[in-house]
Design a protein around this motif. Structure first.
Motif, PDB file in Angstrom:
ATOM      1  N   THR A 185       0.808  -1.222   0.000  1.00 14.05           N
ATOM      2  CA  THR A 185       0.000   0.000   0.000  1.00 14.05           C
ATOM      3  C   THR A 185       0.838   1.267   0.000  1.00 14.05           C
ATOM      4  O   THR A 185       0.409   2.275  -0.539  1.00 14.05           O
ATOM      5  CB  THR A 185      -1.018   0.016   1.155  1.00 14.05           C
ATOM      6  OG1 THR A 185      -0.331  -0.202   2.375  1.00 14.05           O
ATOM      7  CG2 THR A 185      -2.075  -1.040   0.956  1.00 14.05           C
ATOM      8  N   ARG A 186       2.048   1.217   0.570  1.00 15.78           N
ATOM      9  CA  ARG A 186       2.928   2.400   0.527  1.00 15.78           C
ATOM     10  C   ARG A 186       3.159   2.862  -0.902  1.00 15.78           C
ATOM     11  O   ARG A 186       2.981   4.023  -1.240  1.00 15.78           O
ATOM     12  CB  ARG A 186       4.283   2.076   1.170  1.00 15.78           C
ATOM     13  CG  ARG A 186       4.304   2.160   2.650  1.00 15.78           C
ATOM     14  CD  ARG A 186       4.225   3.590   3.135  1.00 15.78           C
ATOM     15  NE  ARG A 186       3.341   3.718   4.288  1.00 15.78           N
ATOM     16  CZ  ARG A 186       3.639   3.278   5.502  1.00 15.78           C
ATOM     17  NH1 ARG A 186       4.799   2.712   5.757  1.00 15.78           N
ATOM     18  NH2 ARG A 186       2.776   3.422   6.480  1.00 15.78           N
ATOM     19  N   THR A 187       3.537   1.924  -1.760  1.00 13.62           N
ATOM     20  CA  THR A 187       3.774   2.220  -3.177  1.00 13.62           C
ATOM     21  C   THR A 187       2.483   2.676  -3.826  1.00 13.62           C
ATOM     22  O   THR A 187       2.461   3.592  -4.645  1.00 13.62           O
ATOM     23  CB  THR A 187       4.228   0.938  -3.919  1.00 13.62           C
ATOM     24  OG1 THR A 187       5.086   0.206  -3.067  1.00 13.62           O
ATOM     25  CG2 THR A 187       4.883   1.260  -5.229  1.00 13.62           C
ATOM     26  N   TYR A 188       1.455   2.009  -3.416  1.00 10.05           N
ATOM     27  CA  TYR A 188       0.135   2.258  -3.970  1.00 10.05           C
ATOM     28  C   TYR A 188      -0.327   3.701  -3.742  1.00 10.05           C
ATOM     29  O   TYR A 188      -0.824   4.357  -4.654  1.00 10.05           O
ATOM     30  CB  TYR A 188      -0.800   1.263  -3.299  1.00 10.05           C
ATOM     31  CG  TYR A 188      -2.228   1.323  -3.740  1.00 10.05           C
ATOM     32  CD1 TYR A 188      -2.598   0.947  -5.023  1.00 10.05           C
ATOM     33  CD2 TYR A 188      -3.215   1.743  -2.859  1.00 10.05           C
ATOM     34  CE1 TYR A 188      -3.922   0.995  -5.409  1.00 10.05           C
ATOM     35  CE2 TYR A 188      -4.544   1.786  -3.240  1.00 10.05           C
ATOM     36  CZ  TYR A 188      -4.889   1.413  -4.518  1.00 10.05           C
ATOM     37  OH  TYR A 188      -6.191   1.458  -4.894  1.00 10.05           O
ATOM     38  N   TYR A 189      -0.127   4.207  -2.539  1.00  8.27           N
ATOM     39  CA  TYR A 189      -0.605   5.542  -2.200  1.00  8.27           C
ATOM     40  C   TYR A 189       0.301   6.672  -2.704  1.00  8.27           C
ATOM     41  O   TYR A 189      -0.144   7.793  -2.852  1.00  8.27           O
ATOM     42  CB  TYR A 189      -0.728   5.708  -0.681  1.00  8.27           C
ATOM     43  CG  TYR A 189      -1.852   4.922  -0.044  1.00  8.27           C
ATOM     44  CD1 TYR A 189      -3.172   5.295  -0.249  1.00  8.27           C
ATOM     45  CD2 TYR A 189      -1.592   3.836   0.777  1.00  8.27           C
ATOM     46  CE1 TYR A 189      -4.212   4.593   0.346  1.00  8.27           C
ATOM     47  CE2 TYR A 189      -2.623   3.122   1.376  1.00  8.27           C
ATOM     48  CZ  TYR A 189      -3.931   3.507   1.161  1.00  8.27           C
ATOM     49  OH  TYR A 189      -4.946   2.815   1.745  1.00  8.27           O
TER      50      TYR A 189
END
Ligand code: GDP
Length: 170
Positions: free
Chosen positions: A73-77
């Motif tokens: 999710t880090r990359t995602y956001y």
């Protein structure tokens, strides 16, 4: 033109229709079942936005069922300019989780353009929340509410048009 390019993340519990919404908007198709790729997937779509009288390039990111993994999710956001917070008409847990998705996006991205989406309105006779409850939540969170049916392509383009407009105003 960088201004006319926007990364949009679609959040919500598994099964609410996030992948379907992204594919519907970007590819114009709907399928009941298909294989999700592991990790983060993204699709692109250029769409004329009436409110801006301009074409906007949307970059849509999908967590592909990996919602619970922080590393993904880090990359995602990262770099998201707007977010859809979605829940399903027939899934009470997904409705109850809206607030926590809101907190998560705020923690990762700050005060970006957002809206609340109630998907699967074609299943309204199996609804687990009343229209009033949904409207109260939208009001409480200060988010505009869209009721969508990704299956029948109702209100999907409107959601992304609204987010582009709100993003532009911020
Ligand atoms: P995700 O886990 O949030 O990405 O959800 P999916 O996009 O995989 O959708 C979960 C299931 O809901 C799939 O079987 C979809 O076909 C179905 N679905 C998605 N949108 C709708 C809708 O508007 N109406 C109905 N009836 N089913 C939908």
């Amino acid at each position: 033109d960088f201004d006319r390019e926007i990364k949009v993340v679609v959040l919500g519990n598994g099964g609410v229709g996030k992948t379907s919404m992204i594919r519907r908007f970007c590819k114009g198709i709907f399928t009941d079942e298909y294989k999700k790729t592991i990790g983060v997937d993204f699709l692109e779509k250029a769409q004329f936005v009436d409110a801006l009288q301009e074409e906007v390039r949307f970059m849509l990111w999908d967590t592909a069922g990996q919602e619970e993994f922080d590393a993904i999710t880090r990359t995602y956001y990262r770099g998201a300019g707007a977010a859809v917070i979605a829940f399903s008409t027939t899934d009470l847990d997904s409705f109850k989780a809206v607030q926590s998705w809101r907190e998560k996006i705020n923690a990762e991205c700050g005060d970006i353009a957002m809206c609340l989406v109630q998907n699967k309105v074609d299943l309204i006779d199996r609804a687990v929340v009343t229209p009033e409850e949904v409207e109260a939540l939208a009001r409480q969170l200060g988010l505009k509410l869209y009721r969508t049916c990704v299956k029948e392509n109702i209100n999907v383009t409107e959601v992304f048009g609204y987010l582009a407009e709100l993003h532009h105003k911020k």
